[in-house]
Motif scaffolding. Structure first.
Motif, PDB file in Angstrom:
ATOM      1  N   ALA A  84      44.288  43.476  41.605  1.00  0.00           N
ATOM      2  CA  ALA A  84      43.080  42.840  41.075  1.00  0.00           C
ATOM      3  C   ALA A  84      43.213  42.487  39.595  1.00  0.00           C
ATOM      4  CB  ALA A  84      41.876  43.746  41.290  1.00  0.00           C
ATOM      5  N   ARG A  85      43.854  43.334  38.815  1.00  0.00           N
ATOM      6  CA  ARG A  85      44.014  43.075  37.382  1.00  0.00           C
ATOM      7  C   ARG A  85      44.900  41.846  37.144  1.00  0.00           C
ATOM      8  NH1 ARG A  85      46.841  46.882  32.902  1.00  0.00           N
ATOM      9  NH2 ARG A  85      46.352  45.569  31.129  1.00  0.00           N
ATOM     10  N   ALA A  86      45.987  41.751  37.872  1.00  0.00           N
ATOM     11  CA  ALA A  86      46.887  40.603  37.722  1.00  0.00           C
ATOM     12  C   ALA A  86      46.197  39.314  38.167  1.00  0.00           C
ATOM     13  CB  ALA A  86      48.172  40.827  38.512  1.00  0.00           C
ATOM     14  N   LEU A  87      45.433  39.386  39.244  1.00  0.00           N
ATOM     15  CA  LEU A  87      44.703  38.210  39.710  1.00  0.00           C
ATOM     16  C   LEU A  87      43.662  37.771  38.682  1.00  0.00           C
ATOM     17  CD1 LEU A  87      44.219  39.127  43.464  1.00  0.00           C
ATOM     18  CD2 LEU A  87      45.726  37.356  42.518  1.00  0.00           C
ATOM     19  N   GLU A  88      43.010  38.739  38.062  1.00  0.00           N
ATOM     20  CA  GLU A  88      42.047  38.410  37.009  1.00  0.00           C
ATOM     21  C   GLU A  88      42.743  37.721  35.838  1.00  0.00           C
ATOM     22  OE1 GLU A  88      38.934  40.662  34.009  1.00  0.00           O
ATOM     23  OE2 GLU A  88      39.638  41.714  35.794  1.00  0.00           O
ATOM     24  N   ASP A  89      43.954  38.161  35.519  1.00  0.00           N
ATOM     25  CA  ASP A  89      44.723  37.545  34.433  1.00  0.00           C
ATOM     26  C   ASP A  89      45.013  36.065  34.692  1.00  0.00           C
ATOM     27  OD1 ASP A  89      44.777  39.848  32.941  1.00  0.00           O
ATOM     28  OD2 ASP A  89      46.828  40.408  33.497  1.00  0.00           O
ATOM     29  N   ILE A  90      45.234  35.709  35.956  1.00  0.00           N
ATOM     30  CA  ILE A  90      45.527  34.305  36.255  1.00  0.00           C
ATOM     31  C   ILE A  90      44.284  33.527  36.663  1.00  0.00           C
ATOM     32  CG2 ILE A  90      47.951  34.728  36.797  1.00  0.00           C
ATOM     33  CD1 ILE A  90      47.235  34.514  39.768  1.00  0.00           C
ATOM     34  N   GLY A  91      43.149  34.220  36.710  1.00  0.00           N
ATOM     35  CA  GLY A  91      41.876  33.535  36.905  1.00  0.00           C
ATOM     36  C   GLY A  91      41.460  33.248  38.330  1.00  0.00           C
ATOM     37  N   ILE A  92      41.943  34.044  39.280  1.00  0.00           N
ATOM     38  CA  ILE A  92      41.490  33.865  40.668  1.00  0.00           C
ATOM     39  C   ILE A  92      41.097  35.215  41.258  1.00  0.00           C
ATOM     40  CG2 ILE A  92      42.850  31.785  41.073  1.00  0.00           C
ATOM     41  CD1 ILE A  92      44.798  33.456  42.672  1.00  0.00           C
ATOM     42  N   ASP A  93      40.278  35.182  42.291  1.00  0.00           N
ATOM     43  CA  ASP A  93      39.882  36.430  42.939  1.00  0.00           C
ATOM     44  C   ASP A  93      40.797  36.711  44.130  1.00  0.00           C
ATOM     45  OD1 ASP A  93      39.007  34.754  44.978  1.00  0.00           O
ATOM     46  OD2 ASP A  93      36.894  34.969  44.471  1.00  0.00           O
ATOM     47  N   SER A  94      40.652  37.895  44.689  1.00  0.00           N
ATOM     48  CA  SER A  94      41.556  38.302  45.775  1.00  0.00           C
ATOM     49  C   SER A  94      41.382  37.445  47.022  1.00  0.00           C
ATOM     50  CB  SER A  94      41.360  39.775  46.116  1.00  0.00           C
ATOM     51  OG  SER A  94      40.045  40.012  46.554  1.00  0.00           O
ATOM     52  N   GLU A  95      40.162  36.985  47.275  1.00  0.00           N
ATOM     53  CA  GLU A  95      39.934  36.132  48.441  1.00  0.00           C
ATOM     54  C   GLU A  95      40.689  34.805  48.312  1.00  0.00           C
ATOM     55  OE1 GLU A  95      36.237  33.708  50.337  1.00  0.00           O
ATOM     56  OE2 GLU A  95      35.852  35.792  49.783  1.00  0.00           O
ATOM     57  N   ALA A  96      40.621  34.192  47.142  1.00  0.00           N
ATOM     58  CA  ALA A  96      41.339  32.930  46.916  1.00  0.00           C
ATOM     59  C   ALA A  96      42.853  33.142  46.989  1.00  0.00           C
ATOM     60  CB  ALA A  96      40.955  32.343  45.563  1.00  0.00           C
ATOM     61  N   ALA A  97      43.321  34.265  46.476  1.00  0.00           N
ATOM     62  CA  ALA A  97      44.757  34.567  46.514  1.00  0.00           C
ATOM     63  C   ALA A  97      45.230  34.736  47.955  1.00  0.00           C
ATOM     64  CB  ALA A  97      45.058  35.823  45.708  1.00  0.00           C
ATOM     65  N   GLN A  98      44.461  35.461  48.760  1.00  0.00           N
ATOM     66  CA  GLN A  98      44.836  35.658  50.156  1.00  0.00           C
ATOM     67  C   GLN A  98      44.774  34.361  50.949  1.00  0.00           C
ATOM     68  OE1 GLN A  98      46.279  38.353  51.459  1.00  0.00           O
ATOM     69  NE2 GLN A  98      46.195  39.126  49.356  1.00  0.00           N
ATOM     70  N   ARG A  99      43.778  33.534  50.643  1.00  0.00           N
ATOM     71  CA  ARG A  99      43.661  32.234  51.313  1.00  0.00           C
ATOM     72  C   ARG A  99      44.892  31.367  51.010  1.00  0.00           C
ATOM     73  NH1 ARG A  99      38.738  31.391  49.984  1.00  0.00           N
ATOM     74  NH2 ARG A  99      39.160  30.334  48.025  1.00  0.00           N
ATOM     75  N   GLU A 100      45.319  31.358  49.751  1.00  0.00           N
ATOM     76  CA  GLU A 100      46.517  30.597  49.366  1.00  0.00           C
ATOM     77  C   GLU A 100      47.763  31.186  50.015  1.00  0.00           C
ATOM     78  OE1 GLU A 100      49.065  27.862  47.709  1.00  0.00           O
ATOM     79  OE2 GLU A 100      46.885  27.775  47.768  1.00  0.00           O
ATOM     80  N   ALA A 101      47.862  32.497  50.041  1.00  0.00           N
ATOM     81  CA  ALA A 101      49.040  33.161  50.613  1.00  0.00           C
ATOM     82  C   ALA A 101      49.169  32.906  52.110  1.00  0.00           C
ATOM     83  CB  ALA A 101      48.976  34.654  50.330  1.00  0.00           C
ATOM     84  N   ARG A 102      48.042  32.701  52.795  1.00  0.00           N
ATOM     85  CA  ARG A 102      48.066  32.469  54.254  1.00  0.00           C
ATOM     86  C   ARG A 102      48.325  31.023  54.643  1.00  0.00           C
ATOM     87  NH1 ARG A 102      43.441  35.985  54.140  1.00  0.00           N
ATOM     88  NH2 ARG A 102      42.156  34.115  54.193  1.00  0.00           N
ATOM     89  N   ARG A 103      48.350  30.120  53.666  1.00  0.00           N
ATOM     90  CA  ARG A 103      48.584  28.708  53.997  1.00  0.00           C
ATOM     91  C   ARG A 103      49.947  28.543  54.663  1.00  0.00           C
ATOM     92  NH1 ARG A 103      47.049  25.242  48.717  1.00  0.00           N
ATOM     93  NH2 ARG A 103      47.779  23.564  50.043  1.00  0.00           N
ATOM     94  N   HIS A 104      50.041  27.574  55.548  1.00  0.00           N
ATOM     95  CA  HIS A 104      51.308  27.289  56.226  1.00  0.00           C
ATOM     96  C   HIS A 104      52.337  26.773  55.230  1.00  0.00           C
ATOM     97  CE1 HIS A 104      49.646  27.891  60.190  1.00  0.00           C
ATOM     98  NE2 HIS A 104      48.605  27.169  59.836  1.00  0.00           N
ATOM     99  N   LEU A 105      53.577  26.998  55.529  1.00  0.00           N
ATOM    100  CA  LEU A 105      54.665  26.586  54.643  1.00  0.00           C
ATOM    101  C   LEU A 105      54.661  25.082  54.413  1.00  0.00           C
ATOM    102  CD1 LEU A 105      57.067  27.575  53.023  1.00  0.00           C
ATOM    103  CD2 LEU A 105      58.482  27.246  55.053  1.00  0.00           C
ATOM    104  N   TRP A 106      54.311  24.312  55.410  1.00  0.00           N
ATOM    105  CA  TRP A 106      54.304  22.856  55.263  1.00  0.00           C
ATOM    106  C   TRP A 106      53.036  22.353  54.557  1.00  0.00           C
ATOM    107  CZ3 TRP A 106      54.219  25.391  59.961  1.00  0.00           C
ATOM    108  CH2 TRP A 106      53.001  25.394  60.630  1.00  0.00           C
TER     109      TRP A 106
END
Length: 72
Positions: free
Chosen positions: A41-63
Motif C-alpha cells: 500500500a505504501r509503494a502504491l501510494e507513492d506512485i499515486g494509485i490504489d490497490s484496486e487500480a493496481a490489481q485491475r492493471e495487473a490482471r489485464r491480458h498480455l495483448w
C-alpha cells in the motif's frame, strides 16, 4: 535514416504505421504488471494509485497494451 526516426518509427515520405510490438516489449509489460501486483500500500501510494487500480492493471491480458505504447 536518423536514429530518432528509427526509434520513433517515423521516416520522411513513409506513411505513419502502427509501431511493431515485439517479444521483448511483451516481456517488459508482463514483468511490469507482475511487479505492480506485488507492491504494498505504501509503494502504491507513492506512485499515486490504489490497490484496486493496481490489481485491475495487473490482471489485464498480455495483448491489452496501453494505447500510449502504440502509434496510431
Amino acid at each position: 535514416m536518423a536514429l530518432i526516426d528509427h526509434v520513433s518509427g517515423h521516416t520522411k515520405g513513409v506513411p505513419h504505421r502502427r509501431r511493431h510490438f515485439g517479444l521483448l516489449s511483451y516481456l517488459a509489460l508482463w514483468r511490469s504488471r507482475r511487479a505492480l501486483a506485488q507492491l504494498d500500500a505504501r509503494a502504491l501510494e507513492d506512485i499515486g494509485i490504489d490497490s484496486e487500480a493496481a490489481q485491475r492493471e495487473a490482471r489485464r491480458h498480455l495483448w491489452d497494451v496501453p494505447s500510449t505504447w502504440i502509434n496510431r
